[in-house]
Design a protein around this motif. Structure first.
Motif, PDB file in Angstrom:
ATOM      1  N   VAL A 257      -3.457  -5.277   3.082  1.00 15.35           N
ATOM      2  CA  VAL A 257      -2.564  -5.002   1.966  1.00 15.35           C
ATOM      3  C   VAL A 257      -1.942  -6.305   1.471  1.00 15.35           C
ATOM      4  CG1 VAL A 257      -0.567  -4.562   3.485  1.00 15.35           C
ATOM      5  CG2 VAL A 257      -0.632  -3.546   1.193  1.00 15.35           C
ATOM      6  N   THR A 258      -1.746  -6.386   0.159  1.00 17.19           N
ATOM      7  CA  THR A 258      -0.982  -7.474  -0.438  1.00 17.19           C
ATOM      8  C   THR A 258       0.463  -6.999  -0.561  1.00 17.19           C
ATOM      9  OG1 THR A 258      -2.927  -8.141  -1.722  1.00 17.19           O
ATOM     10  CG2 THR A 258      -0.804  -9.040  -2.409  1.00 17.19           C
ATOM     11  N   LEU A 259       1.348  -7.635   0.178  1.00 18.65           N
ATOM     12  CA  LEU A 259       2.743  -7.194   0.241  1.00 18.65           C
ATOM     13  C   LEU A 259       3.547  -7.788  -0.910  1.00 18.65           C
ATOM     14  CD1 LEU A 259       3.441  -7.596   4.073  1.00 18.65           C
ATOM     15  CD2 LEU A 259       2.980  -5.460   2.831  1.00 18.65           C
ATOM     16  N   GLY A 260       4.123  -6.931  -1.733  1.00 18.93           N
ATOM     17  CA  GLY A 260       5.042  -7.382  -2.774  1.00 18.93           C
ATOM     18  C   GLY A 260       6.391  -7.685  -2.166  1.00 18.93           C
ATOM     19  N   ILE A 261       6.752  -8.971  -2.152  1.00 14.83           N
ATOM     20  CA  ILE A 261       8.003  -9.412  -1.513  1.00 14.83           C
ATOM     21  C   ILE A 261       8.729 -10.338  -2.485  1.00 14.83           C
ATOM     22  CG2 ILE A 261       9.028 -10.585   0.483  1.00 14.83           C
ATOM     23  CD1 ILE A 261       6.425 -10.045   2.014  1.00 14.83           C
ATOM     24  N   GLN A 262      10.043 -10.226  -2.536  1.00 16.24           N
ATOM     25  CA  GLN A 262      10.858 -11.152  -3.304  1.00 16.24           C
ATOM     26  C   GLN A 262      11.988 -11.675  -2.421  1.00 16.24           C
ATOM     27  OE1 GLN A 262      11.432 -10.112  -7.676  1.00 16.24           O
ATOM     28  NE2 GLN A 262      11.145  -8.056  -6.840  1.00 16.24           N
ATOM     29  N   GLY A 263      12.550 -12.829  -2.809  1.00 17.50           N
ATOM     30  CA  GLY A 263      13.741 -13.307  -2.104  1.00 17.50           C
ATOM     31  C   GLY A 263      13.645 -14.672  -1.480  1.00 17.50           C
ATOM     32  N   GLY A 264      12.479 -15.325  -1.566  1.00 22.23           N
ATOM     33  CA  GLY A 264      12.396 -16.678  -1.045  1.00 22.23           C
ATOM     34  C   GLY A 264      11.407 -16.831   0.094  1.00 22.23           C
ATOM     35  N   THR A 265      11.162 -18.077   0.466  1.00 16.45           N
ATOM     36  CA  THR A 265      10.144 -18.412   1.463  1.00 16.45           C
ATOM     37  C   THR A 265      10.409 -17.741   2.799  1.00 16.45           C
ATOM     38  OG1 THR A 265      10.031 -20.584   0.378  1.00 16.45           O
ATOM     39  CG2 THR A 265       8.880 -20.337   2.479  1.00 16.45           C
ATOM     40  N   GLU A 266      11.639 -17.796   3.262  1.00 15.54           N
ATOM     41  CA  GLU A 266      11.936 -17.259   4.592  1.00 15.54           C
ATOM     42  C   GLU A 266      11.909 -15.737   4.615  1.00 15.54           C
ATOM     43  OE1 GLU A 266      11.749 -18.994   7.248  1.00 15.54           O
ATOM     44  OE2 GLU A 266      11.421 -20.703   5.923  1.00 15.54           O
ATOM     45  N   ARG A 276       2.912  -7.907  10.488  1.00 18.19           N
ATOM     46  CA  ARG A 276       1.747  -8.276  11.308  1.00 18.19           C
ATOM     47  C   ARG A 276       1.996  -7.996  12.792  1.00 18.19           C
ATOM     48  NH1 ARG A 276      -0.308 -14.181   9.521  1.00 18.19           N
ATOM     49  NH2 ARG A 276       1.858 -14.625  10.074  1.00 18.19           N
ATOM     50  N   ASP A 277       3.220  -8.209  13.250  1.00 20.07           N
ATOM     51  CA  ASP A 277       3.538  -7.931  14.655  1.00 20.07           C
ATOM     52  C   ASP A 277       3.359  -6.446  14.986  1.00 20.07           C
ATOM     53  OD1 ASP A 277       4.102 -10.581  15.022  1.00 20.07           O
ATOM     54  OD2 ASP A 277       6.295 -10.336  14.986  1.00 20.07           O
ATOM     55  N   ALA A 278       3.494  -5.601  13.950  1.00 19.37           N
ATOM     56  CA  ALA A 278       3.346  -4.158  14.159  1.00 19.37           C
ATOM     57  C   ALA A 278       1.910  -3.690  13.923  1.00 19.37           C
ATOM     58  CB  ALA A 278       4.296  -3.405  13.241  1.00 19.37           C
ATOM     59  N   GLY A 279       1.008  -4.617  13.683  1.00 20.43           N
ATOM     60  CA  GLY A 279      -0.398  -4.253  13.537  1.00 20.43           C
ATOM     61  C   GLY A 279      -0.856  -3.999  12.120  1.00 20.43           C
ATOM     62  N   VAL A 280      -0.006  -4.310  11.129  1.00 21.45           N
ATOM     63  CA  VAL A 280      -0.407  -4.132   9.736  1.00 21.45           C
ATOM     64  C   VAL A 280      -1.380  -5.237   9.350  1.00 21.45           C
ATOM     65  CG1 VAL A 280       0.390  -3.979   7.347  1.00 21.45           C
ATOM     66  CG2 VAL A 280       1.806  -3.046   9.195  1.00 21.45           C
ATOM     67  N   ILE A 555       6.264   1.439   8.799  1.00 28.52           N
ATOM     68  CA  ILE A 555       5.461   0.263   9.165  1.00 28.52           C
ATOM     69  C   ILE A 555       4.215   0.697   9.936  1.00 28.52           C
ATOM     70  CG2 ILE A 555       5.429  -1.863  10.517  1.00 28.52           C
ATOM     71  CD1 ILE A 555       8.468  -2.109   9.937  1.00 28.52           C
ATOM     72  N   ALA A 556       4.378   1.637  10.862  1.00 36.23           N
ATOM     73  CA  ALA A 556       3.238   2.132  11.641  1.00 36.23           C
ATOM     74  C   ALA A 556       2.217   2.817  10.736  1.00 36.23           C
ATOM     75  CB  ALA A 556       3.722   3.100  12.720  1.00 36.23           C
ATOM     76  N   HIS A 557       2.718   3.508   9.716  1.00 31.84           N
ATOM     77  CA  HIS A 557       1.819   4.166   8.760  1.00 31.84           C
ATOM     78  C   HIS A 557       0.976   3.124   8.021  1.00 31.84           C
ATOM     79  CE1 HIS A 557       0.576   7.515   6.195  1.00 31.84           C
ATOM     80  NE2 HIS A 557       0.632   6.658   5.183  1.00 31.84           N
ATOM     81  N   PHE A 558       1.630   2.041   7.595  1.00 31.49           N
ATOM     82  CA  PHE A 558       0.887   0.972   6.920  1.00 31.49           C
ATOM     83  C   PHE A 558      -0.114   0.324   7.877  1.00 31.49           C
ATOM     84  CE2 PHE A 558       3.717   1.425   3.396  1.00 31.49           C
ATOM     85  CZ  PHE A 558       3.079   0.833   2.319  1.00 31.49           C
ATOM     86  N   ALA A 559       0.246   0.219   9.143  1.00 32.28           N
ATOM     87  CA  ALA A 559      -0.694  -0.350  10.117  1.00 32.28           C
ATOM     88  C   ALA A 559      -1.953   0.502  10.188  1.00 32.28           C
ATOM     89  CB  ALA A 559      -0.037  -0.459  11.487  1.00 32.28           C
ATOM     90  N   MET A 561      -3.123   2.827   7.923  1.00 36.25           N
ATOM     91  CA  MET A 561      -3.889   2.950   6.674  1.00 36.25           C
ATOM     92  C   MET A 561      -4.534   1.628   6.259  1.00 36.25           C
ATOM     93  SD  MET A 561      -3.710   6.118   6.444  1.00 36.25           S
ATOM     94  CE  MET A 561      -4.853   6.224   5.053  1.00 36.25           C
ATOM     95  N   THR A 562      -3.911   0.511   6.614  1.00 30.39           N
ATOM     96  CA  THR A 562      -4.594  -0.760   6.324  1.00 30.39           C
ATOM     97  C   THR A 562      -5.785  -0.952   7.256  1.00 30.39           C
ATOM     98  OG1 THR A 562      -3.012  -1.976   7.734  1.00 30.39           O
ATOM     99  CG2 THR A 562      -2.585  -1.936   5.351  1.00 30.39           C
ATOM    100  N   THR A 563      -5.727  -0.355   8.440  1.00 29.94           N
ATOM    101  CA  THR A 563      -6.898  -0.387   9.324  1.00 29.94           C
ATOM    102  C   THR A 563      -8.027   0.474   8.748  1.00 29.94           C
ATOM    103  OG1 THR A 563      -5.482  -0.733  11.257  1.00 29.94           O
ATOM    104  CG2 THR A 563      -7.721   0.050  11.671  1.00 29.94           C
ATOM    105  N   VAL A 564      -7.674   1.614   8.170  1.00 29.44           N
ATOM    106  CA  VAL A 564      -8.670   2.436   7.468  1.00 29.44           C
ATOM    107  C   VAL A 564      -9.312   1.625   6.343  1.00 29.44           C
ATOM    108  CG1 VAL A 564      -8.957   4.432   5.940  1.00 29.44           C
ATOM    109  CG2 VAL A 564      -7.595   4.645   8.040  1.00 29.44           C
TER     110      VAL A 564
END
Length: 678
Positions: A257-266, A276-280, A555-559, A561-564
């Protein structure tokens, strides 16, 4: 017999004292009699007002004249039909073939002041019609008129809903069933022909009448092309040979998945680590605020000054390289306008690169509590300058892609470098914008490596846009503007020759009390796992919306479905390669492969992903089962392994197990069966 004459042999023109009929490969195209003429001409004065991409369009028609008399002349390589009404009112129709053997109709009004055309194509009462660009409310277009004008898609898009009424009251933004970012004067008939109109003026294709289709054009000329085929797959191959095809997607698109994130580098780093730590499976970060932010009453908006904002995104250049080594792309954002209070606009203005108003001043458009200049893409120097902005500020930074937003806002009262009326250029504008992005990739050797995705389009987008997304759906369950609307949008584009489509997971528009629920986000994620690309969006008011990291269960759901999605990589890659080679879309209407099944022609909320997967997304709140239709074949439920031979069925459909079936005879059967264990 010459090649041209061989093509002409497929055309048959019959004349009578009453008029004429035109057949092309045994299809009746035009029927004209004194009592039922096929051509009207007239004069109109357009009244077009735009407010933030929403258009109020009216036509003051001064005259609409039926041209009843005809005179047919057969020439060596064409037919010419002279239409008239009295001595001074006339038009000419040239019937011939183009260089590829397509039927070519060229209409020209005989009086300069006549700037309107109404042409009636012959129709069958039981005919189905598809295409006309990206249509969100209807897939079979029969029975309604479809004005073709690129604009905002509207908020709600249904005049019977409260949300639409609220949006209309606020700023005429509610829209209607035909409002779309991507209209196109192209349709496919179940008589197995397509019709494409070359023009880019305002048009209205009216499929309401049982015996004819009326095409209205706000211009004094029209060029139409037709081709026929024995089946729809061959027909789409012919259509995309005319319009162009999308290149294959970069390989990284299939890796998560391409994660839409805003708010800066960190913030990007923290959310990436959490997922990623949760397996996504994450293939990229899409940070639309890479150039800065502007807060408005609408919500958080991007700063329209297309360069890296080092204050918001410190050390982004280094982090992009780090992420890339880890298999994560960084995607940014751009559109063809420049904020009037920033330096890129000042530079464009100084160089004379902005479109002008009637007084010769730079035309500034109000975009929602700020103004932007329109980069004049018809000026070769301005076009190259903006292409260099993309090359230097985005590609050289290391961006793996970007949203190439907007394109539908060209005001009709602006003045362009090429001298063509902005009313005529308006529809063509998004395809020109796509070409600018495409050439930036092509000239830097990055086609197939970098991806840009667009919401606006027109004829030509097939050739130049590398991916479409469905635009700004509501964060709700509405049929016309929610999750459900994305399916007919993808299928309509598929029948318009564009085969790559995806949507914001969870929708975007968060207004009038709408808030994205957890259930909606999860259902949309289920659906997106069975499309060519998965990408999230926070929405215009992120704090009001359930997000991909709002709780551990999400988060687990995304992990999962991204595996699918990543498991389907070889299958998706093959389908995308087919689209690039032959124009066969990735998301397909069922009748492409089951054309003898009458039921498949009316289905707009289920689709085939490639040839072998049938997907019927759950698009109603609170459902745990789902009813759908299977054409006759041997089908296997991906999640249960149960077999079906076809017909209307109801199946369990809990969140995380959307109704998906595969053909038992598929060469990919073992791959599909493996999804059961994810």
């Amino acid at each position: 017999m010459s090649t041209h004459n061989k093509f002409l042999s497929k055309i048959k023109v019959e004349t009578s004292t009453e008029g004429f009929t035109l057949y092309y490969q045994q299809r009746l195209i035009l029927r004209h009699t004194l009592q039922a003429p096929c051509l009207w001409i007239g004069t109109g004065i357009a009244d077009i007002e735009m407010f933030r991409g929403n258009f109020s369009i009216k036509d003051k028609i001064n005259e609409k004249i039926a041209l009843t008399k005809t005179k047919v002349a057969q020439l060596p390589e064409s037919w010419q039909i002279h239409f008239s009404r009295g001595e001074s009112i006339n038009a000419t129709l040239l019937i011939t073939t183009d260089d590829a053997g397509r039927l070519l109709l060229k209409l020209q009004n005989g009086v300069n002041s006549h700037n309107r055309i109404w042409l009636r194509l012959a129709a069958n009462p039981d005919e189905h019609i598809y295409g006309c660009g990206e249509q969100f409310s209807y897939f079979d277009l029969r029975g309604k008129p479809f004005p073709l004008w690129t604009s905002e898609q509207g908020v709600g898009r249904n005049k019977n809903t409260y949300i639409t009424w609220q949006a209309d009251c606020k700023e005429n933004a509610g829209g209607d069933y035909y409002w779309t970012f991507f209209p196109q004067p192209t349709f496919v008939s179940t008589q197995k022909y397509y019709c494409h109109v070359d023009n880019s003026c305002y048009m209205n294709f009216d499929f309401s009448a049982p015996e004819y289709h009326e095409l209205a054009l706000w211009e004094d000329n029209a060029t139409l092309r037709f081709e026929c085929a024995d089946n729809y797959i061959s027909l789409l191959e012919k259509l995309t040979a005319l319009l162009g095809r999308q290149p294959e997607l970069p390989d990284w698109v299939y890796d998560g998945v391409t994660l839409g994130i805003q708010g800066g580098t960190e913030v990007c780093q923290q959310k990436l680590d959490t997922m990623r730590d949760a397996g996504v499976k994450v293939n990229g970060i899409w940070a639309q605020d890479w150039s800065g932010i502007r807060m408005t009453s609408f919500g958080k908006r991007v700063m329209w000054n297309w360069k890296w904002n080092r204050d918001n995104y410190p050390q982004l250049d280094k982090r992009i390289q780090q992420w890339k080594k880890e298999g994560v792309q960084f995607l940014s954002y751009i559109n063809p306008y420049v904020a009037s209070d920033k330096d890129l606009c000042a530079e464009a203005a100084k160089r004379g690169y902005l479109a002008k108003d009637a007084s010769g001043n730079d035309y500034l458009v109000e975009f929602g509590e700020f103004y932007g200049g329109v980069v004049d893409l018809t000026n070769p120097e301005a076009y190259d300058w903006f292409k260099d902005v993309i090359k230097k500020n985005m590609i050289m930074l290391g961006c793996g892609g970007w949203m190439a937003d907007f394109g539908e806002y060209l005001p009709t009262d602006t003045y362009l470098h090429n001298g063509i009326s902005a009313e005529i250029m308006h529809n063509a504008w998004p395809a020109l914008w796509a070409k600018c992005n495409y050439e930036a990739l092509q000239e830097t050797g990055n086609l197939g490596e970098i991806l840009f995705f667009m919401r606006a389009g027109y004829t030509g987008s097939q050739k130049y846009s590398t991916m479409m997304w469905a635009g700004d759906q509501n964060v709700d369950w509405s049929l016309d503007d929610g999750l459900a609307s994305v399916v007919p949008a993808a299928l309509s584009l598929a029948m318009t020759g564009y085969g790559l489509h995806h949507s914001d997971i969870g929708g975007y528009t968060t207004l009038f009390g709408m808030k994205r629920s957890k259930e909606l986000l999860l259902r949309w994620c289920d659906f997106s796992a069975f499309t060519p690309m998965m990408r999230t969006h926070e929405g215009n008011r992120p704090g009001d919306n359930w997000q991909f990291d709002s709780d551990e269960e999400t988060i687990a759901h995304f992990a999962r479905m991204t595996t699918v999605f990543t498991t389907l990589k070889p299958y998706l890659r093959q389908a995308v390669a087919q689209n690039a080679a032959t124009g066969l879309p990735v998301m397909r209407p069922l009748f492409l492969h089951y054309e003898d099944d009458a039921r498949t022609y009316t289905l707009k909320y289920q689709y085939l992903l490639g040839q072998d997967l049938l997907v019927a997304p759950v698009h109603e709140q609170g459902r745990r089962d789902w009813s759908l239709y299977l054409p006759e074949d041997n089908w296997i439920n991906v999640w249960t392994g149960e077999t079906y031979q076809g017909g209307e069925i109801t199946v369990d459909a809990p969140i995380g197990k959307p109704p998906v079936f595969y053909r038992a005879s598929s060469e990919w059967a073992s791959l599909f069966a493996s999804l059961h264990h994810i």
